[in-house]
Enzyme design. Structure first.
Site, PDB file in Angstrom:
ATOM      1  N   CYS A   1      77.991  27.298 -13.548  1.00 24.17           N
ATOM      2  CA  CYS A   1      79.280  26.686 -13.225  1.00 24.17           C
ATOM      3  C   CYS A   1      79.029  25.231 -12.869  1.00 24.17           C
ATOM      4  CB  CYS A   1      79.945  27.413 -12.060  1.00 24.17           C
ATOM      5  SG  CYS A   1      81.494  26.646 -11.517  1.00 24.17           S
TER       6      CYS A   1
ATOM      7  N   HIS B   1      81.701  28.878 -25.020  1.00 22.55           N
ATOM      8  CA  HIS B   1      82.981  28.169 -25.037  1.00 22.55           C
ATOM      9  C   HIS B   1      83.515  28.073 -26.451  1.00 22.55           C
ATOM     10  CE1 HIS B   1      82.780  26.808 -20.843  1.00 22.55           C
ATOM     11  NE2 HIS B   1      81.473  26.692 -21.051  1.00 22.55           N
TER      12      HIS B   1
ATOM     13  N   GLU C   1      89.313  30.544 -18.339  1.00 27.80           N
ATOM     14  CA  GLU C   1      87.955  31.006 -18.073  1.00 27.80           C
ATOM     15  C   GLU C   1      87.891  32.519 -18.108  1.00 27.80           C
ATOM     16  OE1 GLU C   1      85.289  29.120 -15.314  1.00 27.80           O
ATOM     17  OE2 GLU C   1      86.904  27.814 -14.619  1.00 27.80           O
TER      18      GLU C   1
ATOM     19  N   CYS D   1      86.779  23.169 -15.208  1.00 28.79           N
ATOM     20  CA  CYS D   1      85.584  23.921 -15.606  1.00 28.79           C
ATOM     21  C   CYS D   1      84.543  22.914 -16.068  1.00 28.79           C
ATOM     22  CB  CYS D   1      85.917  24.913 -16.715  1.00 28.79           C
ATOM     23  SG  CYS D   1      84.476  25.806 -17.358  1.00 28.79           S
TER      24      CYS D   1
ATOM     25  N   GLY E   1      82.856  23.830 -19.313  1.00 29.88           N
ATOM     26  CA  GLY E   1      83.863  23.680 -20.359  1.00 29.88           C
ATOM     27  C   GLY E   1      84.126  22.234 -20.709  1.00 29.88           C
TER      28      GLY E   1
END
Length: 284
Positions: free
Chosen positions: A71, A169, A218, A227, A230
């Protein structure tokens, strides 16, 4: 259990210092604390733990209790926590994650971390089932057929660029992210048979200024304010497609991240803030 609530541009997590606390059944705890009506309220749970391979270890759980690999916003908050709470006095640290060891550079003002730059590593192009390390190939030689993939979602065909930045992703470009039906389309991407382990999906708009606007669905958490992995994947996809330069601002619902692609190492660098909201104690 003592905890600290933190966020990176609105992507919020409950953090537990596992140098002092023991968390049993972290998946169940993640579901409990993440509930915005019956718990603390967050996008998930992050445990800050000792590591034999790095300075610290980050163990991340999504709001539905599933284990996450990495993350980007969460790891910046880990850096802020360990410095601000006296677990380190170093301004360059390493953190072990499910996606490998990440190096972080901390910007400190008046004894507190304000901004963190994370070496996110080299993105991997995964469109059409490939696994192309984008630091080890001639990116200009990639064909459109290698970069783009078509997918049928909800009875409509979309073009996407699939990128792994520690998490999977699917990046979809849209004319207007403000009006895009993320809550309707996001779950269909997440649970599409193309993605047996589910996927995060970014809906991206290229602005007239050559920057990016982004909304994200997500896996395991739904739409979030931001994110980091992302935003990194979206920047890589936009750069591969030739829409933006190798350095770009990504504007998310919760704020902006600066993403650059180091042309020598092939690594993506992400810079953004980290904020501590409050500390507390919860009976589990």
């Amino acid at each position: 259990m003592k905890f600290t609530k933190m966020h990176g541009i609105g992507n919020d997590y409950v953090y537990v210092n596992c140098f002092e606390e023991t968390v049993e059944e972290p998946s169940r705890v993640a579901e409990l604390v993440s509930s915005r009506h019956f718990g603390i309220g967050s996008d998930g749970l992050i445990l800050i733990k000792p590591s034999e391979a790095a300075d610290f270890c980050m163990e991340m759980y999504n709001a539905d209790g599933s284990l996450g690999s990495m993350c980007g916003n969460g790891i910046r908050c880990v850096a802020k926590y360990v410095y601000d709470h006296g677990l380190t006095n170093m301004t360059t640290i390493t953190v072990e994650t499910g996606a490998g060891i990440k190096t972080l550079d901390l910007s400190v003002q008046e004894g507190k971390v304000t901004m963190v730059t994370v070496d996110m590593g080299a993105p991997v192009l995964t469109s059409n089932g490939a696994a192309i390390d984008l630091s080890a190939c001639d990116r200009k030689a990639l064909t459109r057929e290698q970069i783009w993939e078509r997918i049928m979602v909800g009875g409509k065909e979309y073009e996407m660029i699939c990128i792994s930045t520690g998490n999977p992703h699917a990046v979809v470009f849209a004319a207007d992210t403000d009006s895009f039906p993320v809550e309707q389309i996001g779950p269909l991407f997440e649970n599409h048979p193309r993605f047996p382990d589910r996927t995060n999906t970014e809906f991206i708009q290229v602005t007239e200024q050559g920057q990016l606007k982004m909304r994200v669905w997500e896996r395991g958490s739904g739409e979030t304010m931001a994110c980091g992995t992302g935003a990194t994947a979206s920047a890589a996809a936009a750069m591969l497609a030739g829409y933006v330069k190798p350095e770009v601002q990504v504007k998310l619902l919760g704020g902006s991240l600066h993403i650059s692609w180091n042309q020598e190492t092939g690594h993506m660098m992400m810079t953004g803030p980290a904020t501590e909201v409050f500390t507390g104690e919860i009976v589990l």
